[in-house]
Design an enzyme around this catalytic site. Structure first.
Site, PDB file in Angstrom:
ATOM      1  N   VAL A   1      78.527  72.644 -12.704  1.00  0.00           N
ATOM      2  CA  VAL A   1      79.749  71.937 -13.100  1.00  0.00           C
ATOM      3  C   VAL A   1      79.616  71.256 -14.453  1.00  0.00           C
ATOM      4  O   VAL A   1      80.489  71.383 -15.308  1.00  0.00           O
ATOM      5  CB  VAL A   1      80.156  70.915 -12.013  1.00  0.00           C
TER       6      VAL A   1
ATOM      7  N   CYS B   1      79.968  62.011 -22.436  1.00  0.00           N
ATOM      8  CA  CYS B   1      79.066  61.024 -21.877  1.00  0.00           C
ATOM      9  C   CYS B   1      77.761  61.778 -21.682  1.00  0.00           C
ATOM     10  O   CYS B   1      77.660  62.950 -22.062  1.00  0.00           O
ATOM     11  CB  CYS B   1      79.618  60.480 -20.567  1.00  0.00           C
TER      12      CYS B   1
ATOM     13  N   ILE C   1      88.703  68.200 -22.848  1.00  0.00           N
ATOM     14  CA  ILE C   1      90.011  68.013 -22.194  1.00  0.00           C
ATOM     15  C   ILE C   1      90.988  69.118 -22.591  1.00  0.00           C
ATOM     16  O   ILE C   1      92.201  68.954 -22.531  1.00  0.00           O
ATOM     17  CB  ILE C   1      90.624  66.625 -22.549  1.00  0.00           C
ATOM     18  N   ASP C   2      90.454  70.273 -22.989  1.00  0.00           N
ATOM     19  CA  ASP C   2      91.333  71.359 -23.453  1.00  0.00           C
ATOM     20  C   ASP C   2      92.280  71.853 -22.358  1.00  0.00           C
ATOM     21  O   ASP C   2      93.433  72.205 -22.642  1.00  0.00           O
ATOM     22  CB  ASP C   2      90.509  72.521 -24.026  1.00  0.00           C
TER      23      ASP C   2
ATOM     24  N   ASP D   1      78.388  65.388  -7.811  1.00  0.00           N
ATOM     25  CA  ASP D   1      78.132  63.944  -7.805  1.00  0.00           C
ATOM     26  C   ASP D   1      77.060  63.548  -6.799  1.00  0.00           C
ATOM     27  O   ASP D   1      76.645  62.394  -6.775  1.00  0.00           O
ATOM     28  CB  ASP D   1      79.413  63.165  -7.495  1.00  0.00           C
TER      29      ASP D   1
ATOM     30  N   ARG E   1      82.437  66.799 -21.763  1.00  0.00           N
ATOM     31  CA  ARG E   1      83.641  66.349 -21.028  1.00  0.00           C
ATOM     32  C   ARG E   1      84.920  66.686 -21.813  1.00  0.00           C
ATOM     33  O   ARG E   1      85.685  65.821 -22.188  1.00  0.00           O
ATOM     34  CB  ARG E   1      83.566  64.848 -20.748  1.00  0.00           C
TER      35      ARG E   1
ATOM     36  N   ARG F   1      85.975  57.198 -19.738  1.00  0.00           N
ATOM     37  CA  ARG F   1      86.672  58.392 -20.176  1.00  0.00           C
ATOM     38  C   ARG F   1      87.725  58.851 -19.166  1.00  0.00           C
ATOM     39  O   ARG F   1      88.660  59.563 -19.506  1.00  0.00           O
ATOM     40  CB  ARG F   1      85.710  59.510 -20.510  1.00  0.00           C
TER      41      ARG F   1
ATOM     42  N   ARG G   1      79.575  50.808 -11.714  1.00  0.00           N
ATOM     43  CA  ARG G   1      80.828  51.514 -12.027  1.00  0.00           C
ATOM     44  C   ARG G   1      81.389  52.186 -10.787  1.00  0.00           C
ATOM     45  O   ARG G   1      82.602  52.368 -10.671  1.00  0.00           O
ATOM     46  CB  ARG G   1      80.590  52.596 -13.091  1.00  0.00           C
TER      47      ARG G   1
ATOM     48  N   LYS H   1      86.408  55.907  -5.397  1.00  0.00           N
ATOM     49  CA  LYS H   1      86.592  55.612  -6.836  1.00  0.00           C
ATOM     50  C   LYS H   1      87.454  56.704  -7.472  1.00  0.00           C
ATOM     51  O   LYS H   1      88.419  56.418  -8.178  1.00  0.00           O
ATOM     52  CB  LYS H   1      85.244  55.564  -7.542  1.00  0.00           C
ATOM     53  N   ASN H   2      87.102  57.991  -7.161  1.00  0.00           N
ATOM     54  CA  ASN H   2      87.748  59.103  -7.869  1.00  0.00           C
ATOM     55  C   ASN H   2      89.127  59.449  -7.327  1.00  0.00           C
ATOM     56  O   ASN H   2      89.745  60.412  -7.777  1.00  0.00           O
ATOM     57  CB  ASN H   2      86.824  60.321  -7.895  1.00  0.00           C
TER      58      ASN H   2
HETATM   59  C1  EPZ Z   1      85.919  64.292 -11.944  1.00  0.00           C
HETATM   60  O1  EPZ Z   1      85.614  64.385 -13.320  1.00  0.00           O
HETATM   61  C2  EPZ Z   1      85.111  63.114 -11.423  1.00  0.00           C
HETATM   62  N1  EPZ Z   1      85.500  61.885 -12.118  1.00  0.00           N
HETATM   63  C3  EPZ Z   1      83.614  63.363 -11.626  1.00  0.00           C
HETATM   64  O2  EPZ Z   1      82.896  62.275 -11.009  1.00  0.00           O
HETATM   65  C4  EPZ Z   1      83.227  64.660 -10.894  1.00  0.00           C
HETATM   66  O3  EPZ Z   1      81.877  64.945 -11.151  1.00  0.00           O
HETATM   67  C5  EPZ Z   1      84.108  65.807 -11.398  1.00  0.00           C
HETATM   68  O4  EPZ Z   1      85.507  65.469 -11.227  1.00  0.00           O
HETATM   69  C6  EPZ Z   1      83.834  67.099 -10.645  1.00  0.00           C
HETATM   70  O5  EPZ Z   1      84.038  66.881  -9.276  1.00  0.00           O
HETATM   71  C7  EPZ Z   1      86.643  61.259 -11.745  1.00  0.00           C
HETATM   72  O6  EPZ Z   1      87.367  61.713 -10.872  1.00  0.00           O
HETATM   73  C8  EPZ Z   1      86.978  59.989 -12.482  1.00  0.00           C
HETATM   74  P1  EPZ Z   1      86.448  68.226 -14.205  1.00  0.00           P
HETATM   75  P2  EPZ Z   1      86.497  65.363 -14.284  1.00  0.00           P
HETATM   76  O7  EPZ Z   1      87.642  68.120 -15.106  1.00  0.00           O
HETATM   77  O8  EPZ Z   1      87.927  65.307 -13.875  1.00  0.00           O
HETATM   78  C9  EPZ Z   1      84.898  70.907 -17.838  1.00  0.00           C
HETATM   79  C10 EPZ Z   1      81.375  60.510 -10.879  1.00  0.00           C
HETATM   80  O9  EPZ Z   1      80.131  60.464 -10.902  1.00  0.00           O
HETATM   81  N2  EPZ Z   1      86.255  70.716 -18.392  1.00  0.00           N
HETATM   82  O10 EPZ Z   1      86.569  68.961 -12.914  1.00  0.00           O
HETATM   83  O11 EPZ Z   1      86.142  65.061 -15.691  1.00  0.00           O
HETATM   84  C11 EPZ Z   1      84.107  69.627 -17.918  1.00  0.00           C
HETATM   85  O12 EPZ Z   1      83.499  69.508 -19.185  1.00  0.00           O
HETATM   86  C12 EPZ Z   1      82.130  61.401 -11.856  1.00  0.00           C
HETATM   87  O13 EPZ Z   1      82.102  59.859 -10.070  1.00  0.00           O
HETATM   88  C13 EPZ Z   1      86.604  71.420 -19.529  1.00  0.00           C
HETATM   89  O14 EPZ Z   1      85.814  72.198 -20.088  1.00  0.00           O
HETATM   90  O15 EPZ Z   1      85.876  66.785 -13.871  1.00  0.00           O
HETATM   91  C14 EPZ Z   1      83.097  69.775 -16.816  1.00  0.00           C
HETATM   92  O16 EPZ Z   1      82.002  70.548 -17.297  1.00  0.00           O
HETATM   93  C15 EPZ Z   1      81.187  62.151 -12.799  1.00  0.00           C
HETATM   94  N3  EPZ Z   1      87.845  71.228 -20.067  1.00  0.00           N
HETATM   95  C16 EPZ Z   1      83.856  70.588 -15.764  1.00  0.00           C
HETATM   96  O17 EPZ Z   1      84.981  71.180 -16.432  1.00  0.00           O
HETATM   97  C17 EPZ Z   1      88.765  70.360 -19.477  1.00  0.00           C
HETATM   98  O18 EPZ Z   1      89.897  70.244 -19.993  1.00  0.00           O
HETATM   99  C18 EPZ Z   1      84.350  69.741 -14.592  1.00  0.00           C
HETATM  100  O19 EPZ Z   1      85.244  68.815 -15.103  1.00  0.00           O
HETATM  101  C19 EPZ Z   1      88.372  69.657 -18.326  1.00  0.00           C
HETATM  102  C20 EPZ Z   1      87.114  69.856 -17.797  1.00  0.00           C
END
Ligand code: EPZ
Length: 412
Positions: free
Chosen positions: A317, A107, A114-115, A295, A112, A83, A387, A13-14
């Site tokens: 995480v 969520c 996006i900075d 995950d 989550r 998202r 999902r 999926k990811n």
């Molecule tokens: C991806 O999410 C996956 N989703 C998540 O899987 C997975 O848990 C995560 O990576 C970590 O491996 C998809 O690929 C669609 P991150 P993502 O950006 O990209 C913080 C599932 O169950 N952060 O590495 O959102 C954020 O808040 C899902 O399949 C910032 O602060 O993960 C989080 O605490 C759940 N600012 C941490 O980093 C940012 O700009 C990890 O987020 C971006 C992220």
């Protein structure tokens, strides 16, 4: 009932969601194979169509043709639904020089933010305004730059990789995410003609500005789906082989399963887990890859509830990824959380009752608990599970599980 048999894995999926978004980088048709039949993929296909691209199924493949009529506006309704839609931002600003994306909400596993995505695109020369709940990105031509990430964010790495393919000159992403899905995206982009070095390492170099063409690519297998079935096999005291995944993608889970006393055999794209004795407690910290996958954290709490002793899971995480604990405790688990730590007492006899899936991986954990619990467990709100898991009940029944699905969207 012990789960017994083989399970053929679906595509990740990811990774699939990001490859679909990357197809926006060219007007040529792209074919993505082994796409999982899950609702998040359907949402992303709807998103691509909303942006003006042609996208449709061809068997287990999806064909995308983002021709001339592409627009850069990702609507709120779709971003709210998923998202991960934020991943179209990089390709759109690369292809069109602009993008308007509804702010993705949080969520229930965390805000989550996006900075890192925003700051990275600004480093590449994009101008970004956030107002009225929308992110508006403009660029008169992205320029390659050094883009250090404060944290190896998966999504930020992916958005920046895709944007960098259109940035004149070299971009270096430092502290990049190293997940297998990042490597799959880099392989896809290279197949389109992008010049990328360092995929899978913390420093990725992109020589941007080259025109990109269509590609025909098969998605890697889903390591989280695989880990979920292997954990269920260990929890039920069975013997299950996953087919299609490189065991290296699950190295730390396999190490932890062995430490718990579970037998693990690794082959070429095959992993066999057998559990026929007691489970030992272990401590786990979730971390970016190659650390223990967040995950798989909820599913692992179920397994540790069966271990002969106390285990500690530290969730590093996400801010709030213990939501399912209350429901697991209603099934008889003995889990106490405090901040980022969960203390799991074992062994606990689980007994079935009605529970509510709070999110995708929490829902999978409740099904895992139901496979072990005495009596019937009814898991509600299984739309969360749809999902990210293709045909969960069908694959479980093929492994001997007594699981049925009913209600408005009954399938098996
Ligand atoms: C991806 O999410 C996956 N989703 C998540 O899987 C997975 O848990 C995560 O990576 C970590 O491996 C998809 O690929 C669609 P991150 P993502 O950006 O990209 C913080 C599932 O169950 N952060 O590495 O959102 C954020 O808040 C899902 O399949 C910032 O602060 O993960 C989080 O605490 C759940 N600012 C941490 O980093 C940012 O700009 C990890 O987020 C971006 C992220």
């Amino acid at each position: 009932r012990p789960l017994e048999g083989e399970v053929v894995l679906s595509g990740a999926k990811n990774s699939a969601l990001k490859l679909l978004a990357a197809s926006l980088l060219t007007a040529d048709p792209c074919v993505i194979r082994r796409v999982p039949r899950i609702t998040d993929v359907a949402t992303m296909v709807t998103m691509l169509r909303a942006l003006g691209a042609d996208a449709g199924d061809e068997g287990d493949a999806v064909r995308v043709e983002a021709g001339a009529g592409l627009s850069g506006c990702a609507p709120y309704e779709l971003v709210r639904t998923m998202r991960a839609s934020i991943i179209v931002m990089g390709p759109l600003v690369a292809r069109l020089g602009e993008a308007t994306i509804a702010m993705p909400g949080g969520c229930n596993i965390g805000p989550r933010r996006i900075d890192f995505h925003i700051r990275g695109l600004e480093k590449l020369g994009a101008r970004i305004d956030i107002e009225h709940g929308f992110i508006r990105v403009h660029s008169d031509g992205l320029k390659g730059a050094a883009v250090p990430l404060d944290y190896p964010s998966v999504g930020a790495t992916e958005n920046l990789l895709m944007a960098a393919t259109a940035a004149e000159g070299e971009t270096v992403i430092e502290n990049a995410a190293r997940e297998p899905e990042i490597m799959d995206l880099c392989a896809f982009l290279q197949g389109m003609g992008a010049e990328i070095e360092g995929a899978g390492t913390s420093t990725i170099h992109v020589a941007g500005g080259r025109p990109l063409h269509g590609v025909d690519h098969t998605v890697i297998a889903d390591r989280i789906e695989a880990g979920t079935y292997l954990i269920m096999a260990a929890a039920t005291g069975g013997r299950v082989t996953t087919i299609g995944l490189d065991p290296a993608h699950l190295e730390l889970l396999l190490t932890k399963l062995r430490a718990m006393g579970v037998h693990v055999e690794e082959g070429a794209e095959r992993i066999t887990v057998t559990r026929d004795g007691p489970l030992a407690p272990v401590d786990i910290s979730t971390l970016p890859h190659p650390g223990f996958a967040t995950d798989l954290q909820a599913q692992t709490m179920v397994l540790l509830s069966l271990a002969e002793g106390t285990s500690i899971i530290t969730e590093n995480v996400f801010e709030n990824r213990f939501v399912v604990v209350d429901e697991l405790n209603r099934l008889g688990a003995g889990i106490e959380t405090s901040g980022h730590h969960a203390v799991i007492a074992g062994p606990r006899p689980l007994s079935g009752t009605v529970v509510e899936a709070p999110d995708l991986r929490g829902g999978a954990a409740l099904v895992a608990a139901g496979l072990v619990a005495d009596g019937v467990t009814e898991v509600r709100s299984v739309y969360h599970i749809d999902r990210g898991y293709e045909d969960l009940t069908g694959k479980l029944r093929a492994l001997g599980a007594d699981v049925t699905r009913w209600g408005e969207d009954a399938r098996t």
